[in-house]
Design a protein around this motif. Structure first.
Motif, PDB file in Angstrom:
ATOM      1  N   TRP A  35     -29.521  39.421   0.666  1.00 32.23           N
ATOM      2  CA  TRP A  35     -29.768  38.081   1.196  1.00 32.23           C
ATOM      3  C   TRP A  35     -30.763  37.270   0.366  1.00 32.23           C
ATOM      4  CZ3 TRP A  35     -26.528  35.463   3.827  1.00 32.23           C
ATOM      5  CH2 TRP A  35     -25.624  36.113   4.666  1.00 32.23           C
ATOM      6  N   PRO A  36     -31.926  37.806   0.013  1.00 29.46           N
ATOM      7  CA  PRO A  36     -32.835  37.006  -0.817  1.00 29.46           C
ATOM      8  C   PRO A  36     -32.237  36.680  -2.192  1.00 29.46           C
ATOM      9  CG  PRO A  36     -33.954  38.978   0.005  1.00 29.46           C
ATOM     10  CD  PRO A  36     -32.525  39.069   0.425  1.00 29.46           C
ATOM     11  N   MET A  39     -29.588  33.861  -1.612  1.00 26.69           N
ATOM     12  CA  MET A  39     -30.273  32.586  -1.333  1.00 26.69           C
ATOM     13  C   MET A  39     -30.965  32.058  -2.592  1.00 26.69           C
ATOM     14  SD  MET A  39     -29.265  31.956   1.607  1.00 26.69           S
ATOM     15  CE  MET A  39     -30.132  30.425   1.789  1.00 26.69           C
ATOM     16  N   LEU A  42     -28.346  30.454  -4.730  1.00 29.83           N
ATOM     17  CA  LEU A  42     -27.976  29.155  -4.173  1.00 29.83           C
ATOM     18  C   LEU A  42     -29.002  28.079  -4.533  1.00 29.83           C
ATOM     19  CD1 LEU A  42     -26.178  27.359  -2.394  1.00 29.83           C
ATOM     20  CD2 LEU A  42     -27.517  28.157  -0.427  1.00 29.83           C
ATOM     21  N   VAL A  43     -30.280  28.361  -4.322  1.00 29.91           N
ATOM     22  CA  VAL A  43     -31.339  27.379  -4.607  1.00 29.91           C
ATOM     23  C   VAL A  43     -31.380  27.046  -6.104  1.00 29.91           C
ATOM     24  CG1 VAL A  43     -33.845  27.051  -4.631  1.00 29.91           C
ATOM     25  CG2 VAL A  43     -32.723  27.945  -2.581  1.00 29.91           C
ATOM     26  N   PHE A 103     -36.617  36.898  -3.877  1.00 30.63           N
ATOM     27  CA  PHE A 103     -36.123  35.518  -3.816  1.00 30.63           C
ATOM     28  C   PHE A 103     -36.672  34.687  -4.976  1.00 30.63           C
ATOM     29  CE2 PHE A 103     -36.844  31.089  -2.505  1.00 30.63           C
ATOM     30  CZ  PHE A 103     -35.531  30.690  -2.278  1.00 30.63           C
ATOM     31  N   MET A 145     -21.308  30.406  -6.229  1.00 32.48           N
ATOM     32  CA  MET A 145     -21.500  31.310  -5.102  1.00 32.48           C
ATOM     33  C   MET A 145     -20.287  32.221  -4.910  1.00 32.48           C
ATOM     34  SD  MET A 145     -24.536  30.579  -4.509  1.00 32.48           S
ATOM     35  CE  MET A 145     -24.794  31.785  -3.226  1.00 32.48           C
TER      36      MET A 145
END
Length: 187
Positions: A35-36, A39, A42-43, A103, A145
């Motif tokens: 997940w990190p 994300m 994505l950022v 992240f 993604m």
């Protein structure tokens, strides 16, 4: 909607076997915290592709339509040739410790790895070709993604399922077609 769909497809294909996809695999295998990592991808992609989209939109204000047609056509053909050269991840990038956490490390690593990358160049060209920069950036981000998230979750198994050479050849053919269409089809 064409800008969104074409941007999504082109970048998803261009990202296959790209250094940032290899980076996603390295991060997934090293940290095992999907997940990190997803994300962070994505950022970083949103930030990088927003800048690339703005650059592409700016190019259209500087170049006239005839010059832009030739620049875009030549750029897409160059991208087709570039697709035939597989990327490799530098060992130095993979060995750095995560000072910023999973992240933060992913955001910084992806943003920097994407600078001057095929998908960033494609985003610039697509933004120059289409009037909706927002749709191009949304499409290219989704394409990133679609190519990277499965790699993060499925890791090494994913690399065995997709014959990267075939993906690179298909991507090269698409870019070549777009280049020829830009040069010959828009008079």
């Amino acid at each position: 909607m064409d800008a969104f769909l074409i941007s999504t497809g082109i970048v998803a294909l261009a990202e296959m076997g790209d250094k940032t996809q290899l980076l996603a695999l390295v991060l997934a295998l090293r940290f095992r915290k999907p997940w990190p990592i997803v994300m962070g991808i994505l950022v970083a992609t949103l930030a990088n592709h927003a800048l690339a989209g703005a650059a592409g939109a700016w190019v259209t204000t500087v170049l006239g339509p005839d010059v832009l047609r030739w620049v875009l056509g030549a750029s897409f053909i160059a991208m087709a040739l570039w697709m035939l050269i597989p990327d490799k991840l530098d060992d130095e990038e993979a060995g750095k410790p995560p000072r910023l956490g999973v992240f933060g490390t992913t955001v910084v690593a992806f943003f920097l790895a994407e600078m001057g990358d095929k998908t960033q160049v494609a985003t610039i060209m697509l933004a120059a070709q289409y009037t909706s920069t927002v749709m191009v950036v949304a499409g290219t981000t989704l394409g990133m993604m679609l190519a990277n998230a499965p790699v993060v979750w499925l890791g090494e198994r994913m690399t065995r399922l997709v014959p990267l050479r075939v993906v690179h050849l298909v991507s090269a053919a698409i870019f070549m077609g777009l280049g020829l269409w830009a040069l010959l089809g828009q008079h």
